[in-house]
Each structure stands twice: as C-alpha cells, then as structure tokens.
Motif scaffolding. Structure first.
Motif, short mmCIF file in Angstrom:
data_model
loop_
_atom_site.label_atom_id
_atom_site.label_comp_id
_atom_site.label_asym_id
_atom_site.label_seq_id
_atom_site.Cartn_x
_atom_site.Cartn_y
_atom_site.Cartn_z
N THR A 4 0.84 -1.20 0.00
CA THR A 4 0.00 0.00 0.00
C THR A 4 0.87 1.24 0.00
OG1 THR A 4 -1.73 -1.16 1.25
CG2 THR A 4 -1.80 1.25 1.27
N VAL A 5 0.51 2.20 -0.85
CA VAL A 5 1.12 3.52 -0.85
C VAL A 5 -0.02 4.53 -0.84
CG1 VAL A 5 3.25 2.81 -2.00
CG2 VAL A 5 1.32 3.59 -3.38
N GLN A 6 0.24 5.72 -0.28
CA GLN A 6 -0.81 6.73 -0.30
C GLN A 6 -0.24 8.13 -0.18
OE1 GLN A 6 -3.46 5.75 3.01
NE2 GLN A 6 -2.82 7.59 4.06
N THR A 7 -1.05 9.08 -0.61
CA THR A 7 -0.70 10.49 -0.51
C THR A 7 -1.99 11.28 -0.36
OG1 THR A 7 0.64 12.25 -1.50
CG2 THR A 7 -0.80 11.05 -3.00
N THR A 8 -1.87 12.51 0.10
CA THR A 8 -3.01 13.42 0.15
C THR A 8 -2.78 14.52 -0.86
OG1 THR A 8 -3.37 12.94 2.49
CG2 THR A 8 -4.38 14.95 1.62
N VAL A 9 -3.76 14.75 -1.72
CA VAL A 9 -3.67 15.76 -2.76
C VAL A 9 -4.58 16.93 -2.38
CG1 VAL A 9 -3.91 16.22 -5.23
CG2 VAL A 9 -3.35 13.90 -4.45
N ALA A 10 -4.00 18.11 -2.26
CA ALA A 10 -4.75 19.30 -1.87
C ALA A 10 -5.47 19.88 -3.08
CB ALA A 10 -3.82 20.33 -1.24
N ALA A 11 -6.57 19.21 -3.46
CA ALA A 11 -7.37 19.63 -4.61
C ALA A 11 -8.73 18.95 -4.50
CB ALA A 11 -6.69 19.23 -5.92
N LEU A 124 3.23 8.23 -7.04
CA LEU A 124 2.07 8.84 -6.40
C LEU A 124 2.40 10.24 -5.89
CD1 LEU A 124 -0.86 8.06 -5.95
CD2 LEU A 124 -0.21 7.12 -3.73
N ASP A 125 3.59 10.44 -5.35
CA ASP A 125 4.01 11.77 -4.91
C ASP A 125 4.12 12.72 -6.10
OD1 ASP A 125 4.09 10.81 -2.31
OD2 ASP A 125 6.28 10.58 -2.28
N SER A 126 4.62 12.22 -7.23
CA SER A 126 4.69 13.02 -8.45
C SER A 126 3.29 13.41 -8.91
CB SER A 126 5.42 12.22 -9.55
OG SER A 126 5.42 12.93 -10.77
N PHE A 127 2.35 12.48 -8.80
CA PHE A 127 0.95 12.76 -9.13
C PHE A 127 0.42 13.91 -8.28
CE2 PHE A 127 -3.49 11.95 -7.88
CZ PHE A 127 -4.11 12.24 -9.09
N ALA A 128 0.63 13.85 -6.98
CA ALA A 128 0.14 14.90 -6.07
C ALA A 128 0.75 16.25 -6.44
CB ALA A 128 0.45 14.54 -4.62
N ARG A 129 2.04 16.28 -6.70
CA ARG A 129 2.69 17.54 -7.07
C ARG A 129 2.11 18.10 -8.36
NH1 ARG A 129 7.19 14.66 -5.37
NH2 ARG A 129 7.79 14.20 -7.52
N HIS A 130 1.86 17.23 -9.33
CA HIS A 130 1.29 17.65 -10.61
C HIS A 130 -0.09 18.28 -10.43
CE1 HIS A 130 -0.12 17.62 -14.73
NE2 HIS A 130 -1.16 16.91 -14.34
N VAL A 131 -0.96 17.60 -9.69
CA VAL A 131 -2.32 18.11 -9.50
C VAL A 131 -2.30 19.44 -8.75
CG1 VAL A 131 -4.59 17.66 -8.48
CG2 VAL A 131 -3.31 15.79 -9.55
N GLU A 132 -1.50 19.52 -7.71
CA GLU A 132 -1.44 20.75 -6.91
C GLU A 132 -0.86 21.91 -7.71
OE1 GLU A 132 0.55 19.42 -3.36
OE2 GLU A 132 -1.23 18.30 -2.70
N ALA A 133 0.16 21.66 -8.54
CA ALA A 133 0.74 22.72 -9.37
C ALA A 133 -0.26 23.16 -10.44
CB ALA A 133 2.04 22.21 -10.03
N LYS A 134 -0.97 22.21 -11.00
CA LYS A 134 -1.96 22.53 -12.02
C LYS A 134 -3.09 23.38 -11.42
CE LYS A 134 -4.65 20.18 -15.54
NZ LYS A 134 -4.99 18.93 -16.17
N ARG A 135 -3.46 23.06 -10.20
CA ARG A 135 -4.53 23.80 -9.51
C ARG A 135 -4.09 25.23 -9.23
NH1 ARG A 135 -6.87 23.58 -3.68
NH2 ARG A 135 -8.91 24.48 -4.09
N LYS A 136 -2.85 25.42 -8.80
CA LYS A 136 -2.34 26.78 -8.52
C LYS A 136 -2.26 27.61 -9.78
CE LYS A 136 0.28 25.54 -4.41
NZ LYS A 136 1.59 25.22 -3.87
#
Length: 138
Positions: A4-11, A124-136
């Motif tokens: 199991t791996v997980q991250t929290t995405v601020a979006a 998964l961490d790269s995914f979170a960074r991508h979504v958060e950067a795209k949102r900003k």
C-alpha cells in the motif's frame, strides 16, 4: 503479498480524478524519478476497458509498457484493475486536507518490497505535485 502507498492531494475530487484518468495528465506525472518519463498513455475508463502507458528512461537506455484492464470503476471513489496476473486498486477519499489517494497492489518477485513500495510511492508523490501545481496555475 499486497503493498500500500498513499498520498493526500490538496485539490477537489473532480480535479484529482480527472488528472489520474486523463492521458494528457498521466504523461506529465507518471514517473518515479526525474530521469524517467511516460511517452504515451491510453485510457478506456470503463469496466473491461484497457489502459497502457509507455515508461522510458530519458536517456533512451530502457523502457517498458505498463498495461492492463479495468475491472471495477466507481467514479470519484475507486478504480480496480488487473495487469498480467496481478491486481491493484486505487481508492479516492475526500477529507479535510484534500483527497487521500491510496493504491494497493500485488507485489511481484523481481524487485524487493522496499523497491516496489518506493517506486510506486514516488509516482504517487509526483501525481500529487502535478495536480497541486496545475490547480495553482488555474
């Protein structure tokens, strides 16, 4: 064995879901390190639909295809898929700090558990960074 791996995405969940399931986004985040990239991705997001992504070392020294079939889709909640004789599930759980994305997958026997967990976590961490950067940026 399951890992199991997980991250929290601020979006918001709709942005997280879309970035996880859209080929144009997948090619931007689907890499475990800066010296790798995904050159193409396809998604047929339905039960029985196929997906694939081509991952390559940026220096051209090696690459591989990651492909499988979706076995269960619950929009904004769950993606289950089979790849070879292995299975994985991706859970999306909105919470107070964003969306928790948890991936549970069958281990393979070529690489150590630590290597597999580290690689999937890095993606998964790269995914979170991508979504958060795209949102900003929007």
């Amino acid at each position: 064995m399951r890992i199991t791996v997980q991250t929290t995405v601020a979006a918001p969940i709709d942005q997280v879901w879309r970035a996880y399931t859209t080929p144009a986004d997948i090619v931007k985040w689907n890499a475990a390190s800066d010296d790798w990239h995904t050159t193409k991705a396809t998604v047929d997001l339905r039960e029985g639909g196929a997906f694939s992504s081509r991952m390559e070392a940026k220096d051209g020294s090696m690459g591989f295809d990651f492909a499988g079939t979706y076995t269960k889709i619950v929009e904004h909640k769950l993606i289950e898929y089979a790849f070879g004789d292995r299975k994985a599930e991706v859970h999306f759980e909105p919470g107070p700090n964003g969306v928790v994305v948890r991936v549970v997958f069958d281990a393979e026997t070529t690489h150590s558990i630590e290597q597999q967990q580290g690689g999937w976590q890095a993606i998964l961490d790269s995914f979170a960074r991508h979504v958060e950067a795209k949102r900003k940026a929007s």
